[in-house]
Design an enzyme around this catalytic site. Structure first.
Site, PDB file in Angstrom:
ATOM      1  N   ARG A 173       0.853  -1.194   0.000  1.00 13.43           N
ATOM      2  CA  ARG A 173       0.000   0.000   0.000  1.00 13.43           C
ATOM      3  C   ARG A 173       0.889   1.244   0.000  1.00 13.43           C
ATOM      4  O   ARG A 173       1.804   1.337   0.827  1.00 13.43           O
ATOM      5  CB  ARG A 173      -0.858   0.080   1.260  1.00 13.43           C
ATOM      6  CG  ARG A 173      -1.841  -1.058   1.457  1.00 13.43           C
ATOM      7  CD  ARG A 173      -2.523  -0.875   2.814  1.00 13.43           C
ATOM      8  NE  ARG A 173      -3.216  -2.072   3.234  1.00 13.43           N
ATOM      9  CZ  ARG A 173      -3.440  -2.377   4.519  1.00 13.43           C
ATOM     10  NH1 ARG A 173      -3.008  -1.563   5.474  1.00 13.43           N
ATOM     11  NH2 ARG A 173      -4.080  -3.480   4.837  1.00 13.43           N
ATOM     12  N   HIS A 189       2.627  -3.009   5.460  1.00 14.11           N
ATOM     13  CA  HIS A 189       2.096  -2.962   4.090  1.00 14.11           C
ATOM     14  C   HIS A 189       2.771  -1.855   3.276  1.00 14.11           C
ATOM     15  O   HIS A 189       2.893  -1.963   2.062  1.00 14.11           O
ATOM     16  CB  HIS A 189       0.582  -2.721   4.105  1.00 14.11           C
ATOM     17  CG  HIS A 189      -0.214  -3.914   4.529  1.00 14.11           C
ATOM     18  ND1 HIS A 189      -0.494  -4.967   3.691  1.00 14.11           N
ATOM     19  CD2 HIS A 189      -0.784  -4.227   5.717  1.00 14.11           C
ATOM     20  CE1 HIS A 189      -1.222  -5.872   4.333  1.00 14.11           C
ATOM     21  NE2 HIS A 189      -1.414  -5.449   5.570  1.00 14.11           N
ATOM     22  N   ASP A 196      -2.280  -9.580   3.507  1.00 16.65           N
ATOM     23  CA  ASP A 196      -3.482 -10.062   4.185  1.00 16.65           C
ATOM     24  C   ASP A 196      -4.002 -11.215   3.353  1.00 16.65           C
ATOM     25  O   ASP A 196      -4.233 -11.054   2.150  1.00 16.65           O
ATOM     26  CB  ASP A 196      -4.537  -8.949   4.272  1.00 16.65           C
ATOM     27  CG  ASP A 196      -4.084  -7.809   5.176  1.00 16.65           C
ATOM     28  OD1 ASP A 196      -3.151  -8.011   5.968  1.00 16.65           O
ATOM     29  OD2 ASP A 196      -4.687  -6.718   5.082  1.00 16.65           O
ATOM     30  N   TYR A 224      -7.713 -10.910  17.160  1.00 15.84           N
ATOM     31  CA  TYR A 224      -7.029  -9.620  17.217  1.00 15.84           C
ATOM     32  C   TYR A 224      -7.955  -8.610  16.526  1.00 15.84           C
ATOM     33  O   TYR A 224      -8.548  -8.935  15.500  1.00 15.84           O
ATOM     34  CB  TYR A 224      -5.679  -9.708  16.481  1.00 15.84           C
ATOM     35  CG  TYR A 224      -4.848  -8.451  16.602  1.00 15.84           C
ATOM     36  CD1 TYR A 224      -4.099  -8.203  17.749  1.00 15.84           C
ATOM     37  CD2 TYR A 224      -4.824  -7.512  15.567  1.00 15.84           C
ATOM     38  CE1 TYR A 224      -3.338  -7.042  17.871  1.00 15.84           C
ATOM     39  CE2 TYR A 224      -4.075  -6.345  15.681  1.00 15.84           C
ATOM     40  CZ  TYR A 224      -3.337  -6.114  16.838  1.00 15.84           C
ATOM     41  OH  TYR A 224      -2.608  -4.965  16.952  1.00 15.84           O
ATOM     42  N   HIS A 227      -9.190  -8.352  12.665  1.00 10.01           N
ATOM     43  CA  HIS A 227      -8.522  -9.425  11.923  1.00 10.01           C
ATOM     44  C   HIS A 227      -9.299 -10.746  11.971  1.00 10.01           C
ATOM     45  O   HIS A 227      -8.717 -11.817  11.955  1.00 10.01           O
ATOM     46  CB  HIS A 227      -7.088  -9.629  12.426  1.00 10.01           C
ATOM     47  CG  HIS A 227      -6.157  -8.552  11.958  1.00 10.01           C
ATOM     48  ND1 HIS A 227      -6.232  -7.268  12.416  1.00 10.01           N
ATOM     49  CD2 HIS A 227      -5.154  -8.567  11.050  1.00 10.01           C
ATOM     50  CE1 HIS A 227      -5.303  -6.525  11.817  1.00 10.01           C
ATOM     51  NE2 HIS A 227      -4.636  -7.288  10.987  1.00 10.01           N
ATOM     52  N   ASP A 229     -11.475 -11.564   9.641  1.00  9.07           N
ATOM     53  CA  ASP A 229     -11.813 -12.025   8.286  1.00  9.07           C
ATOM     54  C   ASP A 229     -10.586 -12.219   7.390  1.00  9.07           C
ATOM     55  O   ASP A 229     -10.699 -12.420   6.188  1.00  9.07           O
ATOM     56  CB  ASP A 229     -12.806 -11.057   7.617  1.00  9.07           C
ATOM     57  CG  ASP A 229     -12.234  -9.650   7.472  1.00  9.07           C
ATOM     58  OD1 ASP A 229     -11.121  -9.394   7.991  1.00  9.07           O
ATOM     59  OD2 ASP A 229     -12.901  -8.806   6.834  1.00  9.07           O
ATOM     60  N   HIS A 230      -9.397 -12.117   7.978  1.00 11.14           N
ATOM     61  CA  HIS A 230      -8.180 -12.406   7.210  1.00 11.14           C
ATOM     62  C   HIS A 230      -7.024 -12.640   8.185  1.00 11.14           C
ATOM     63  O   HIS A 230      -7.151 -12.372   9.375  1.00 11.14           O
ATOM     64  CB  HIS A 230      -7.839 -11.234   6.279  1.00 11.14           C
ATOM     65  CG  HIS A 230      -7.386  -9.994   7.000  1.00 11.14           C
ATOM     66  ND1 HIS A 230      -8.262  -9.087   7.548  1.00 11.14           N
ATOM     67  CD2 HIS A 230      -6.159  -9.519   7.269  1.00 11.14           C
ATOM     68  CE1 HIS A 230      -7.594  -8.097   8.110  1.00 11.14           C
ATOM     69  NE2 HIS A 230      -6.301  -8.337   7.972  1.00 11.14           N
ATOM     70  N   HIS A 232      -3.140 -11.493   8.714  1.00 12.23           N
ATOM     71  CA  HIS A 232      -2.081 -10.580   8.279  1.00 12.23           C
ATOM     72  C   HIS A 232      -0.729 -11.224   8.608  1.00 12.23           C
ATOM     73  O   HIS A 232      -0.496 -11.643   9.732  1.00 12.23           O
ATOM     74  CB  HIS A 232      -2.233  -9.238   9.010  1.00 12.23           C
ATOM     75  CG  HIS A 232      -1.014  -8.358   8.919  1.00 12.23           C
ATOM     76  ND1 HIS A 232      -0.958  -7.240   8.116  1.00 12.23           N
ATOM     77  CD2 HIS A 232       0.211  -8.454   9.518  1.00 12.23           C
ATOM     78  CE1 HIS A 232       0.248  -6.680   8.229  1.00 12.23           C
ATOM     79  NE2 HIS A 232       0.975  -7.401   9.072  1.00 12.23           N
TER      80      HIS A 232
HETATM   81 ZN    ZN Z   1      -2.486  -6.416   7.060  1.00  9.35          ZN
END
Ligand code: ZN
Length: 262
Positions: A173, A189, A196, A224, A227, A229-230, A232
């Site tokens: 990002r 990122h 992710d 956490y 977090h 739904d994914h 990291h």
């Molecule tokens: Zn992330």
């Protein structure tokens, strides 16, 4: 993987020759030439150089539990152990020496742009719809290099999960993108160091637990905040440009991962 013309040419040439000459041609390193990178010598502990560094990028995901493989161009015990785990994972003779069989597997796994078979630069650059590699704290080239290492770790994670597809929902990002999605101000990122991931075939906890062995020093998942739904994963320990110390930081309380119980 792409079958490259060098390999094809070498095989065709060998077929046209009698016995002794065939052996000579087949044994030549050029037969394994690759569009991305070609190793020209067998690597063992004590060796150093850019060829070791190139190898380290590709075995970084086989660092072992809570560890990393430094990308320092020196073939030490950790590099040897990672090569051994790589060999085991792909059914090769596990001797910790990077020779022809190990390189052949790497050539088979990597595309001509050096990315591993199941991940691509465009996939890691999708934080806000593909913004290139600029606009972060590092040069575009450094960012891209980090993204490459991230992908090789993801390839190892994918293999560890039984070769089941992983989806990257956010990779690199730019600062603007990171602000837009509400990322942490010094997020990994921004450096090309993070991904992710989600999976349709493994639970997020399966992904998170496996990732502990794949060289990820940053790991956040279910339980956490934000977090669920994914998962990291990142390489914060290798990052000397951020503001955080080079330590491991894991938290996925719903998966039994966190301070004191990982
Ligand atoms: Zn992330």
């Amino acid at each position: 993987m792409r079958v490259n013309t060098w390999k094809r040419a070498a095989v065709a040439f060998a077929l046209a020759l009698p016995g002794a000459a065939i052996a000579a041609v087949v044994a030549a390193p050029a037969a394994y030439a690759d569009g991305c990178y070609t190793w020209n010598r067998t690597l063992t502990q004590g060796r150093s150089g850019d060829d070791v560094r190139q190898l380290q990028i590709r075995v970084a995901g086989w660092a072992g539990y809570r560890d990393i493989v430094e990308n320092d161009g020196r073939y030490g015990p950790k590099t040897a152990a990672a090569v051994k785990r790589f060999q085991q994972a792909y059914g090769l003779r596990a001797d910790g020496i990077a020779g022809p069989q190990t390189f052949a597997k790497l050539y088979q796994l990597q595309d001509n742009d050096c990315t591993p078979a199941h991940f691509s630069y465009s996939e890691l650059d999708n934080g806000c719809g593909g913004s290139g590699w600029s606009g972060g704290p590092l040069s575009a080239n450094q960012t891209k290099q980090n993204a490459l290492r991230t992908m090789w770790k993801l390839e190892a994670l994918r293999r560890s999960l039984g070769d089941k597809p992983l989806r990257v929902s956010s990779g690199y990002r730019s600062r603007a993108c990171n602000n837009q999605v509400g990322g942490a101000s010094d997020s990994q990122h921004l450096y090309g160091n993070a991904a992710d991931v989600t999976s349709r075939t493994s639970s997020l906890c399966q992904v998170a637990r496996a990732a502990r062995d794949n060289g990820f020093s940053g790991l956040y998942g279910p339980g956490y905040p934000d977090h669920d739904d994914h998962v990291h994963v990142d390489s914060r320990r290798e990052n000397n440009s951020d503001r955080s110390s080079n330590t491991t930081s894991w938290s996925a309380p719903d998966c039994g991962i966190g301070a004191g119980n990982d």
